[in-house]
Design a protein around this motif. Structure first.
Motif, mmCIF file in Angstrom:
data_model
loop_
_atom_site.group_PDB
_atom_site.id
_atom_site.type_symbol
_atom_site.label_atom_id
_atom_site.label_comp_id
_atom_site.label_asym_id
_atom_site.label_seq_id
_atom_site.Cartn_x
_atom_site.Cartn_y
_atom_site.Cartn_z
ATOM 1 N N THR A 132 0.157 18.660 -33.198
ATOM 2 C CA THR A 132 0.315 18.219 -32.112
ATOM 3 C C THR A 132 1.147 17.667 -31.965
ATOM 4 O OG1 THR A 132 -2.013 19.134 -31.952
ATOM 5 C CG2 THR A 132 -1.438 17.241 -30.472
ATOM 6 N N VAL A 133 1.959 17.007 -31.304
ATOM 7 C CA VAL A 133 2.242 15.971 -30.549
ATOM 8 C C VAL A 133 1.432 14.970 -29.907
ATOM 9 C CG1 VAL A 133 4.351 14.936 -29.825
ATOM 10 C CG2 VAL A 133 4.885 17.446 -31.129
ATOM 11 N N MET A 134 1.231 13.853 -31.099
ATOM 12 C CA MET A 134 1.403 12.139 -29.855
ATOM 13 C C MET A 134 2.365 11.376 -29.377
ATOM 14 S SD MET A 134 -1.219 10.593 -28.019
ATOM 15 C CE MET A 134 -2.673 10.891 -29.076
ATOM 16 N N LEU A 135 2.692 11.591 -28.139
ATOM 17 C CA LEU A 135 4.172 10.519 -28.077
ATOM 18 C C LEU A 135 3.230 9.233 -27.265
ATOM 19 C CD1 LEU A 135 6.772 10.256 -28.404
ATOM 20 C CD2 LEU A 135 6.884 11.493 -26.234
ATOM 21 N N THR A 136 3.804 8.142 -27.646
ATOM 22 C CA THR A 136 2.993 7.031 -26.271
ATOM 23 C C THR A 136 3.603 6.051 -26.368
ATOM 24 O OG1 THR A 136 2.699 5.236 -28.462
ATOM 25 C CG2 THR A 136 1.190 7.117 -27.404
ATOM 26 N N GLY A 137 4.097 5.215 -25.443
ATOM 27 C CA GLY A 137 4.931 4.328 -24.672
ATOM 28 C C GLY A 137 4.121 3.774 -23.055
ATOM 29 N N THR A 138 5.210 2.980 -22.824
ATOM 30 C CA THR A 138 5.283 1.892 -21.963
ATOM 31 C C THR A 138 6.023 2.520 -20.347
ATOM 32 O OG1 THR A 138 7.031 0.320 -21.850
ATOM 33 C CG2 THR A 138 4.859 -0.308 -22.670
ATOM 34 N N TYR A 139 5.242 2.084 -19.355
ATOM 35 C CA TYR A 139 6.174 2.649 -18.637
ATOM 36 C C TYR A 139 6.360 1.969 -17.117
ATOM 37 C CZ TYR A 139 1.490 3.365 -15.954
ATOM 38 O OH TYR A 139 0.161 3.321 -15.405
ATOM 39 N N LEU A 140 6.639 1.846 -16.327
ATOM 40 C CA LEU A 140 7.518 0.803 -14.913
ATOM 41 C C LEU A 140 7.016 1.278 -13.623
ATOM 42 C CD1 LEU A 140 7.809 -1.392 -14.032
ATOM 43 C CD2 LEU A 140 10.026 -0.849 -13.886
ATOM 44 N N ALA A 141 6.350 1.486 -12.536
ATOM 45 C CA ALA A 141 6.903 2.872 -11.523
ATOM 46 C C ALA A 141 6.779 1.234 -10.468
ATOM 47 C CB ALA A 141 5.060 3.258 -11.563
ATOM 48 N N LYS A 142 7.719 2.359 -9.665
ATOM 49 C CA LYS A 142 7.856 1.255 -8.307
ATOM 50 C C LYS A 142 7.457 2.379 -6.715
ATOM 51 C CE LYS A 142 11.496 -0.531 -5.011
ATOM 52 N NZ LYS A 142 12.650 -0.473 -4.810
ATOM 53 N N TRP A 143 6.476 1.591 -6.350
ATOM 54 C CA TRP A 143 5.658 2.187 -5.419
ATOM 55 C C TRP A 143 5.837 1.645 -4.036
ATOM 56 C CZ3 TRP A 143 1.426 5.744 -6.014
ATOM 57 C CH2 TRP A 143 0.934 5.562 -6.704
ATOM 58 N N HIS A 144 5.995 1.893 -2.828
ATOM 59 C CA HIS A 144 6.171 2.392 -1.637
ATOM 60 C C HIS A 144 5.595 2.698 -0.977
ATOM 61 C CE1 HIS A 144 9.918 0.869 1.495
ATOM 62 N NE2 HIS A 144 8.853 0.883 1.937
ATOM 63 N N GLN A 145 4.773 1.719 -0.049
ATOM 64 C CA GLN A 145 4.075 2.089 1.292
ATOM 65 C C GLN A 145 4.198 2.042 2.118
ATOM 66 O OE1 GLN A 145 1.286 -0.917 3.187
ATOM 67 N NE2 GLN A 145 -0.637 0.427 2.709
ATOM 68 N N ILE A 146 4.431 3.498 2.829
ATOM 69 C CA ILE A 146 4.981 4.250 3.905
ATOM 70 C C ILE A 146 4.225 5.131 4.653
ATOM 71 C CG2 ILE A 146 6.884 5.865 4.966
ATOM 72 C CD1 ILE A 146 8.205 5.746 1.413
ATOM 73 N N ASN A 147 4.349 4.667 6.281
ATOM 74 C CA ASN A 147 3.193 4.838 7.008
ATOM 75 C C ASN A 147 1.879 5.011 6.667
ATOM 76 O OD1 ASN A 147 5.315 5.321 9.113
ATOM 77 N ND2 ASN A 147 5.801 7.446 8.563
ATOM 78 N N GLY A 148 1.403 3.667 6.145
ATOM 79 C CA GLY A 148 -0.138 2.756 5.474
ATOM 80 C C GLY A 148 -0.209 4.256 4.619
ATOM 81 N N GLN A 149 0.940 4.823 3.676
ATOM 82 C CA GLN A 149 0.017 5.248 2.173
ATOM 83 C C GLN A 149 1.249 4.973 1.346
ATOM 84 O OE1 GLN A 149 -1.909 7.909 2.214
ATOM 85 N NE2 GLN A 149 -2.822 7.501 3.814
ATOM 86 N N TRP A 150 0.172 4.780 -0.016
ATOM 87 C CA TRP A 150 1.667 4.344 -0.842
ATOM 88 C C TRP A 150 2.181 5.665 -1.686
ATOM 89 C CZ3 TRP A 150 3.124 -0.163 -1.725
ATOM 90 C CH2 TRP A 150 1.782 -1.342 -2.020
ATOM 91 N N ALA A 151 3.267 5.438 -1.701
ATOM 92 C CA ALA A 151 4.272 6.869 -3.088
ATOM 93 C C ALA A 151 5.270 6.518 -4.011
ATOM 94 C CB ALA A 151 4.659 7.641 -2.058
ATOM 95 N N LEU A 152 5.285 7.056 -4.798
ATOM 96 C CA LEU A 152 5.942 6.680 -6.181
ATOM 97 C C LEU A 152 7.267 6.659 -5.401
ATOM 98 C CD1 LEU A 152 4.162 8.519 -8.817
ATOM 99 C CD2 LEU A 152 4.640 6.028 -9.140
ATOM 100 N N ARG A 153 8.294 5.794 -6.017
ATOM 101 C CA ARG A 153 10.029 5.398 -5.708
ATOM 102 C C ARG A 153 10.564 6.222 -6.718
ATOM 103 N NH1 ARG A 153 13.178 3.701 -0.787
ATOM 104 N NH2 ARG A 153 10.933 4.427 0.393
ATOM 105 N N ALA A 154 9.867 5.611 -8.007
ATOM 106 C CA ALA A 154 10.513 5.500 -9.584
ATOM 107 C C ALA A 154 8.774 4.861 -10.439
ATOM 108 C CB ALA A 154 11.605 4.424 -9.433
ATOM 109 N N GLU A 155 9.765 5.996 -11.624
ATOM 110 C CA GLU A 155 9.216 5.635 -12.248
ATOM 111 C C GLU A 155 10.104 5.752 -13.936
ATOM 112 O OE1 GLU A 155 4.713 7.765 -12.600
ATOM 113 O OE2 GLU A 155 6.271 9.180 -12.271
#
Length: 161
Positions: A118-141
């Motif tokens: 069983t692979v266990m891969l871990t790390g860190t991430y950065l996500a950029k969110w953008h609020q469009i028409n009142g809703q948050w959506a992911l622009r980049a990860e």
């Protein structure tokens, strides 16, 4: 008027708040829904969290562009990695309200079954969110791996032959 006051008192005593959740709370709730959709391998629901111009840079340097590209990348992982589950856990969310953007940083794990373990891969991430028409959506990860264990898969990093 008495009914409104009674409702307010009841809600206050029950701990229910009528206040709008903060951007931080909204993003954390969406991230939880995202993790649940990954666990179900629900690519259609996952794609609903992306902006049309979404960009992904995976731990193995795979790039995906657009809502459909992100959906295809996840579908490929679900198809090729037996019992795969990814979990993103936010550690910090910073909001730039006047531009309707937010940054999420955190830790991620990926687990799946290979023939030799069983692979266990871990790390860190950065996500950029953008609020469009009142809703948050992911622009980049962007995902950076930091540890890998459990299988010979871990010996084969990007570009390793």
């Amino acid at each position: 008027m008495k009914l409104r006051l009674l409702l307010f008192v009841c809600l206050s005593m029950s701990g229910i708040s009528l206040a709008q959740p903060s951007a931080d709370q909204q993003i954390r709730a969406i991230r939880q829904q995202f993790n649940e959709a990954i666990a179900r391998h629900d690519t259609t629901h996952l794609a609903s969290f992306f902006t049309d111009d979404y960009t992904l840079l995976s731990a193995r340097n795979t790039e995906a562009k657009g809502k459909e590209g992100g959906k295809r990348a996840l579908a490929n992982a679900f198809r090729t990695q037996k019992n795969v589950v990814y979990v993103r856990t936010p550690t910090q969310i910073d909001v730039f309200a006047s531009w309707h953007m937010a940054s999420e940083t955190g830790r991620w794990t990926g687990t799946w079954q290979e023939t030799d373990g069983t692979v266990m891969l871990t790390g860190t991430y950065l996500a950029k969110w953008h609020q469009i028409n009142g809703q948050w959506a992911l622009r980049a990860e962007v995902f950076t791996p930091l540890t890998c264990s459990g299988s010979s898969y871990c010996e084969k990093g990007p570009g390793v032959k």
